[in-house]
Design an enzyme around this catalytic site. Structure first.
Site, PDB file in Angstrom:
ATOM      1  N   GLU A 162     -16.635  -8.632  -4.271  1.00  0.00           N
ATOM      2  CA  GLU A 162     -15.519  -7.714  -4.074  1.00  0.00           C
ATOM      3  C   GLU A 162     -15.253  -6.958  -5.368  1.00  0.00           C
ATOM      4  OE1 GLU A 162     -12.105  -9.924  -2.811  1.00  0.00           O
ATOM      5  OE2 GLU A 162     -13.014 -10.581  -0.933  1.00  0.00           O
ATOM      6  N   ILE A 174      -9.758 -14.923   6.428  1.00  0.00           N
ATOM      7  CA  ILE A 174      -8.741 -14.337   5.548  1.00  0.00           C
ATOM      8  C   ILE A 174      -8.538 -15.232   4.326  1.00  0.00           C
ATOM      9  CG2 ILE A 174      -7.507 -12.899   7.207  1.00  0.00           C
ATOM     10  CD1 ILE A 174      -6.457 -16.487   6.410  1.00  0.00           C
ATOM     11  N   LEU A 187      -5.298 -26.365   7.730  1.00  0.00           N
ATOM     12  CA  LEU A 187      -3.951 -26.276   8.283  1.00  0.00           C
ATOM     13  C   LEU A 187      -2.913 -26.443   7.172  1.00  0.00           C
ATOM     14  CD1 LEU A 187      -2.874 -25.778  11.158  1.00  0.00           C
ATOM     15  CD2 LEU A 187      -2.341 -28.215  11.274  1.00  0.00           C
ATOM     16  N   GLY A 188      -3.028 -25.571   6.164  1.00  0.00           N
ATOM     17  CA  GLY A 188      -1.985 -25.492   5.150  1.00  0.00           C
ATOM     18  C   GLY A 188      -0.887 -24.551   5.633  1.00  0.00           C
ATOM     19  N   ARG A 209     -11.303 -16.859   1.550  1.00  0.00           N
ATOM     20  CA  ARG A 209     -12.147 -16.332   0.469  1.00  0.00           C
ATOM     21  C   ARG A 209     -13.550 -16.149   1.035  1.00  0.00           C
ATOM     22  NH1 ARG A 209      -8.069 -15.272  -2.181  1.00  0.00           N
ATOM     23  NH2 ARG A 209      -7.616 -16.022  -4.301  1.00  0.00           N
ATOM     24  N   HIS A 252      -9.642  -6.921   1.467  1.00  0.00           N
ATOM     25  CA  HIS A 252      -8.857  -8.013   0.867  1.00  0.00           C
ATOM     26  C   HIS A 252      -7.392  -7.594   0.674  1.00  0.00           C
ATOM     27  CE1 HIS A 252      -9.224 -11.818  -1.846  1.00  0.00           C
ATOM     28  NE2 HIS A 252      -8.056 -11.783  -1.197  1.00  0.00           N
ATOM     29  N   VAL A 253      -6.767  -7.230   1.775  1.00  0.00           N
ATOM     30  CA  VAL A 253      -5.385  -6.757   1.724  1.00  0.00           C
ATOM     31  C   VAL A 253      -4.444  -7.646   2.539  1.00  0.00           C
ATOM     32  CG1 VAL A 253      -5.915  -4.347   1.235  1.00  0.00           C
ATOM     33  CG2 VAL A 253      -5.913  -5.133   3.613  1.00  0.00           C
ATOM     34  N   GLY A 254      -4.863  -8.875   2.811  1.00  0.00           N
ATOM     35  CA  GLY A 254      -4.034  -9.765   3.609  1.00  0.00           C
ATOM     36  C   GLY A 254      -2.647  -9.971   3.036  1.00  0.00           C
ATOM     37  N   ASP A 291     -11.522 -10.061   5.944  1.00  0.00           N
ATOM     38  CA  ASP A 291     -10.703  -9.432   4.908  1.00  0.00           C
ATOM     39  C   ASP A 291     -11.209  -9.795   3.525  1.00  0.00           C
ATOM     40  OD1 ASP A 291      -8.406  -7.910   3.976  1.00  0.00           O
ATOM     41  OD2 ASP A 291      -7.502  -9.829   3.407  1.00  0.00           O
TER      42      ASP A 291
END
Length: 314
Positions: free
Chosen positions: A262, A231, A153-154, A233, A280-282, A257
């Site tokens: 990768e 989303i 919860l950052g 790593r 990986h386009v978040g 994602d």
């Protein structure tokens, strides 16, 4: 402030960031250099800083630059950086803290909706003409009635929670440290969070402590009606356990994602219809990229002028 024309190694590919740094330094793209170690000990001796994405490991030769004093991560993550090595050598490390929270949270909700509502599968049905044969999709859960658990919860986790609240979902979370001001209840453990939710969304940072925390035990607790979204790593998820859970119906579906390796060609995953994947386009959105470049340039300029760094971790 007088511009300082120092050399900075741009350790990125396929990303136009030159405009953000024109005022403070001269960028040297990694793609323009053959042998990086030879360059570091020769023409590159004056390179003061390196700009990198933060997630992918850098070549060992980066440490050969004798005047290296700063590693500036364009994004919020820095798991590709040997932070302790930087600390021992006296190299500062900065990150793009807070630059992509909203856009990554959007991607999390997009993946959750696409996975639960089977949007890619429904799209293919229409494109392939299968719709005329009757609606073949099974009934799916309503997001407004789903219990959603957030791992970490950052800033990103909070942004995800705010979006889920708008859907009317019940929200809980887990992290290693309690946050008394959190607007949602904290589960007593990650396993309890998975057991008590319908969708588990991974938004924790990649550290030695979080590597592989979404393992077979957690997926079993999530259960055959549960969904996983990652989303953060790829390293946080035991991919072999996830593959098995998806293939055997151990969970209902997943939206990813990020991956351990990768980029990849999709071979390992493409046979699973209950999986939605993005490359990986978040953070690949206008606001996030503009703010990431601005923050990175701020850190570079401050370092070159001997001023306090806006977002240093070392």
């Amino acid at each position: 402030m007088t511009a300082v024309r120092e050399s900075v190694l741009l350790y990125l590919e396929h990303l136009d960031v030159v405009d953000a740094f024109d005022a403070c330094c001269t960028l040297v793209p990694r793609s323009s250099i053959g042998d990086l170690s030879a360059y570091a000990r020769g023409d590159g001796r004056g390179v003061r800083a390196v700009i990198t994405a933060g997630g992918a490991p850098m070549e060992e030769a980066v440490w050969d630059f004798p005047d290296l004093g700063l590693i500036a991560c364009l994004g919020a993550g820095y798991d590709g950086i040997d932070v302790e090595r930087a600390r021992r050598r006296g190299v500062r490390v900065t990150v793009g803290r807070g630059v992509n929270d909203e856009d990554v949270a959007d991607m999390a909700l997009g993946l959750l909706l696409a996975t639960v509502r089977q949007i890619p599968l429904a799209d293919r049905m229409v494109r392939d003409g299968a719709w005329k044969g009757g609606l073949l999709l099974p009934m799916v859960p309503s997001l407004s009635r789903m219990r959603c658990g957030i791992v970490g919860l950052g800033a990103i986790g909070n942004a995800i929670g705010r979006r889920l609240a708008g859907f009317g979902s019940a929200i809980s979370w887990w992290g290693p440290r309690d946050k008394p001001d959190a607007p949602w209840p904290r589960a007593s453990s990650l396993q309890h969070l998975a057991r008590d939710c319908d969708a588990l969304i991974v938004a924790a940072p990649a550290t030695a402590e979080t590597q592989g925390i979404i393992d077979a035990r957690i997926l079993e607790a999530l259960g055959s009606r549960g969904y996983l979204v990652n989303i953060s790593r790829g390293s946080l998820v035991d991919e072999q356990a996830l593959l098995m859970a998806l293939e055997m119906g151990g969970i209902a579906g997943a939206g990813l994602d990020v991956f351990v390796d990768e980029p990849h060609d999709g071979t390992r995953w493409r046979h699973i219809d209950s999986l939605v994947m993005t490359p990986h386009v978040g953070a690949w959105a206008e606001r996030a990229m503009a703010e990431a470049k601005y923050r990175c340039a701020e850190n570079i300029a401050a370092f070159l002028h001997g001023e306090p760094l806006p977002s240093a971790i070392v």
